[in-house]
Write a protein that holds these residues in place. Structure first.
Motif, PDB file in Angstrom:
ATOM      1  N   LEU A  33       0.882  -1.276   0.264  1.00  0.00           N
ATOM      2  CA  LEU A  33      -0.110   0.108  -0.045  1.00  0.00           C
ATOM      3  C   LEU A  33       0.717   1.232  -0.001  1.00  0.00           C
TER       4      LEU A  33
ATOM      5  N   ASP B 174      -3.844  16.640  -1.032  1.00  0.00           N
ATOM      6  CA  ASP B 174      -4.743  15.651  -0.984  1.00  0.00           C
ATOM      7  C   ASP B 174      -3.962  14.506  -0.747  1.00  0.00           C
TER       8      ASP B 174
ATOM      9  N   ARG C 204      -4.379   9.752  -0.500  1.00  0.00           N
ATOM     10  CA  ARG C 204      -5.135   8.738  -0.259  1.00  0.00           C
ATOM     11  C   ARG C 204      -4.358   7.300  -0.293  1.00  0.00           C
ATOM     12  N   THR C 205      -4.721   6.139  -0.135  1.00  0.00           N
ATOM     13  CA  THR C 205      -4.169   5.239  -0.197  1.00  0.00           C
ATOM     14  C   THR C 205      -4.341   4.262  -1.636  1.00  0.00           C
ATOM     15  N   VAL C 206      -3.496   3.834  -2.303  1.00  0.00           N
ATOM     16  CA  VAL C 206      -3.441   2.907  -3.223  1.00  0.00           C
ATOM     17  C   VAL C 206      -2.652   1.821  -3.468  1.00  0.00           C
ATOM     18  N   LEU C 207      -2.719   0.960  -3.938  1.00  0.00           N
ATOM     19  CA  LEU C 207      -1.701  -0.030  -4.078  1.00  0.00           C
ATOM     20  C   LEU C 207      -1.038   0.121  -5.231  1.00  0.00           C
TER      21      LEU C 207
ATOM     22  N   HIS D  76      -3.033   2.294 -10.129  1.00  0.00           N
ATOM     23  CA  HIS D  76      -4.269   2.178 -11.123  1.00  0.00           C
ATOM     24  C   HIS D  76      -5.517   2.716 -10.389  1.00  0.00           C
ATOM     25  N   THR D  77      -6.492   3.093 -11.187  1.00  0.00           N
ATOM     26  CA  THR D  77      -7.351   3.990 -10.534  1.00  0.00           C
ATOM     27  C   THR D  77      -8.621   4.157 -11.572  1.00  0.00           C
ATOM     28  N   ASP D  78      -9.749   4.986 -11.112  1.00  0.00           N
ATOM     29  CA  ASP D  78     -10.816   5.196 -11.965  1.00  0.00           C
ATOM     30  C   ASP D  78     -10.399   6.788 -12.575  1.00  0.00           C
TER      31      ASP D  78
ATOM     32  N   SER E 298     -11.819   9.892 -10.969  1.00  0.00           N
ATOM     33  CA  SER E 298     -11.519  10.161  -9.511  1.00  0.00           C
ATOM     34  C   SER E 298     -10.981  11.638  -9.403  1.00  0.00           C
ATOM     35  N   ARG E 299     -10.897  12.154  -8.059  1.00  0.00           N
ATOM     36  CA  ARG E 299     -10.169  13.442  -7.866  1.00  0.00           C
ATOM     37  C   ARG E 299      -8.942  13.111  -8.070  1.00  0.00           C
ATOM     38  N   LYS E 300      -8.080  12.026  -7.783  1.00  0.00           N
ATOM     39  CA  LYS E 300      -6.474  12.083  -7.958  1.00  0.00           C
ATOM     40  C   LYS E 300      -6.157  12.064  -9.499  1.00  0.00           C
TER      41      LYS E 300
ATOM     42  N   ARG F 198      -5.138  -7.868 -11.466  1.00  0.00           N
ATOM     43  CA  ARG F 198      -5.988  -7.616 -10.195  1.00  0.00           C
ATOM     44  C   ARG F 198      -6.738  -8.762  -9.836  1.00  0.00           C
TER      45      ARG F 198
HETATM   46  C1  LIG Z   1      -6.406  -0.437   1.584  1.00  0.00           C
HETATM   47  C2  LIG Z   1      -6.767   0.461   0.248  1.00  0.00           C
HETATM   48  C3  LIG Z   1      -6.222   0.269  -1.057  1.00  0.00           C
HETATM   49  C4  LIG Z   1      -6.779   1.165  -1.952  1.00  0.00           C
HETATM   50  N1  LIG Z   1      -6.349   1.062  -3.276  1.00  0.00           N
HETATM   51  C5  LIG Z   1      -6.653   1.844  -4.347  1.00  0.00           C
HETATM   52  C6  LIG Z   1      -6.064   1.588  -5.569  1.00  0.00           C
HETATM   53  O1  LIG Z   1      -5.230   0.869  -5.934  1.00  0.00           O
HETATM   54  N2  LIG Z   1      -6.568   2.453  -6.504  1.00  0.00           N
HETATM   55  C7  LIG Z   1      -7.670   3.326  -6.174  1.00  0.00           C
HETATM   56  O2  LIG Z   1      -7.962   4.085  -7.082  1.00  0.00           O
HETATM   57  N3  LIG Z   1      -8.273   3.388  -4.727  1.00  0.00           N
HETATM   58  C8  LIG Z   1      -7.855   2.797  -3.994  1.00  0.00           C
HETATM   59  N4  LIG Z   1      -8.051   2.708  -2.738  1.00  0.00           N
HETATM   60  C9  LIG Z   1      -9.259   3.840  -2.354  1.00  0.00           C
HETATM   61  C10 LIG Z   1      -8.626   5.253  -2.445  1.00  0.00           C
HETATM   62  O3  LIG Z   1      -7.951   5.250  -0.919  1.00  0.00           O
HETATM   63  C11 LIG Z   1      -9.483   6.307  -2.587  1.00  0.00           C
HETATM   64  O4  LIG Z   1     -10.633   6.409  -1.711  1.00  0.00           O
HETATM   65  C12 LIG Z   1     -10.185   6.421  -3.931  1.00  0.00           C
HETATM   66  O5  LIG Z   1      -9.301   6.015  -4.812  1.00  0.00           O
HETATM   67  C13 LIG Z   1     -10.667   7.988  -4.235  1.00  0.00           C
HETATM   68  O6  LIG Z   1      -9.547   8.703  -4.090  1.00  0.00           O
HETATM   69  P1  LIG Z   1      -9.713  10.175  -4.862  1.00  0.00           P
HETATM   70  O7  LIG Z   1     -11.097  10.756  -4.548  1.00  0.00           O
HETATM   71  O8  LIG Z   1      -8.762  11.101  -3.653  1.00  0.00           O
HETATM   72  O9  LIG Z   1      -9.137   9.981  -6.275  1.00  0.00           O
HETATM   73  C14 LIG Z   1      -7.661   2.123  -1.574  1.00  0.00           C
HETATM   74  C15 LIG Z   1      -8.173   2.082  -0.425  1.00  0.00           C
HETATM   75  C16 LIG Z   1      -7.715   1.444   0.643  1.00  0.00           C
HETATM   76  C17 LIG Z   1      -7.986   1.623   1.879  1.00  0.00           C
END
Ligand SMILES: Cc1cc2nc3c(=O)[nH]c(=O)nc-3n(C[C@H](O)[C@H](O)[C@H](O)COP(=O)(O)O)c2cc1C
Length: 204
Positions: free
Chosen positions: A40, A53, A55-58, A70-72, A75-77, A119
């Motif tokens: 993480l 800002d 947040r946690t990502v993998l 990787h993400t959507d 998203s805000r990021k 994934r």
């Molecule tokens: C343990 C954990 C792993 C996560 N991994 C991802 C990830 O790989 N990609 C992702 O987009 N969000 C992941 N999330 C969710 C993000 O932390 C975040 O809530 C979401 O991406 C929205 O973020 P944003 O609005 O700041 O863009 C994870 C959350 C947790 C708690």
């Protein structure tokens, strides 16, 4: 600074003679890309308002170019890094921390496809259903729709919103705490992602 609780009593995580480039250290600190247990990381971005800002990502994978997440695309990021690619990453383990400053740019289509394939089934489905509308539904409805989607889609391909980024580092800071002497950082810096590294030690 460290505490006895956080300090790692395991052997030194740095070789005596530091390599000129950080790849060897990264290989020792990070799991292999095919390890299903992904680290993480805290991804910090710069917002339009000036507030950071985070947040946690993998960490999906890493290579000599940098770190992939990787993400959507909605998203805000993604809005943040599209506006300003400068980001920070923080990875932490008991007694160790790696912090990264770098620039995030969209990864190749092939890389994004590879990451989706690797994934878990749950995360592949999440990429389809993690929408604002879905989040508004009551729990019973979310359970039903999840189960229905699962049953109707035995094999999944990435949705159009599946997005991926490569963070190319300009600064890598490896921190190690020890119970028997002061914590210390080893830092690699370069002015841009395509220039050579310099390295030095810093107090923890
Ligand atoms: C343990 C954990 C792993 C996560 N991994 C991802 C990830 O790989 N990609 C992702 O987009 N969000 C992941 N999330 C969710 C993000 O932390 C975040 O809530 C979401 O991406 C929205 O973020 P944003 O609005 O700041 O863009 C994870 C959350 C947790 C708690």
């Amino acid at each position: 600074m460290t505490s006895e609780v956080q300090a790692d009593a395991s052997p030194e995580h740095f070789p005596e003679h530091l390599p000129e480039a950080p790849e060897t250290l990264l290989a020792a600190w990070l799991p292999a890309n095919d390890d299903p247990v992904r680290p993480l990381m805290t991804l910090s971005t710069l917002t339009a308002s000036g507030y950071p800002d985070a947040r946690t990502v993998l960490l999906s994978e890493y290579d000599d170019s940098g770190f992939y997440f990787h993400t959507d695309s909605r998203s805000r990021k993604v809005a943040d890094v599209t506006r300003d690619p400068r980001v920070a990453l923080t990875l932490v383990w008991p007694g160790r921390q790696l912090t990264v400053q770098g620039e995030a740019h969209r990864s190749s289509m092939d890389e994004r496809g590879w990451a989706y394939e690797h994934r878990s089934r749950y995360l592949q489905q999440l990429a389809w259903l993690n929408t604002p509308d879905f989040a508004e539904l009551p729990l019973a409805e979310r359970l039903t729709r999840w189960a229905d989607f699962d049953a109707e889609h035995p094999a999944l391909t990435p949705p159009d919103t599946w997005d991926g980024f490569l963070v190319r580092p300009v600064r890598l800071t490896f921190w190690q705490g020890r119970p028997d002497t002061a914590s210390r950082r080893t830092e690699y810096r370069r002015p841009t992602p395509s220039t050579p590294w310099t390295r030095h030690h810093l107090p923890g």
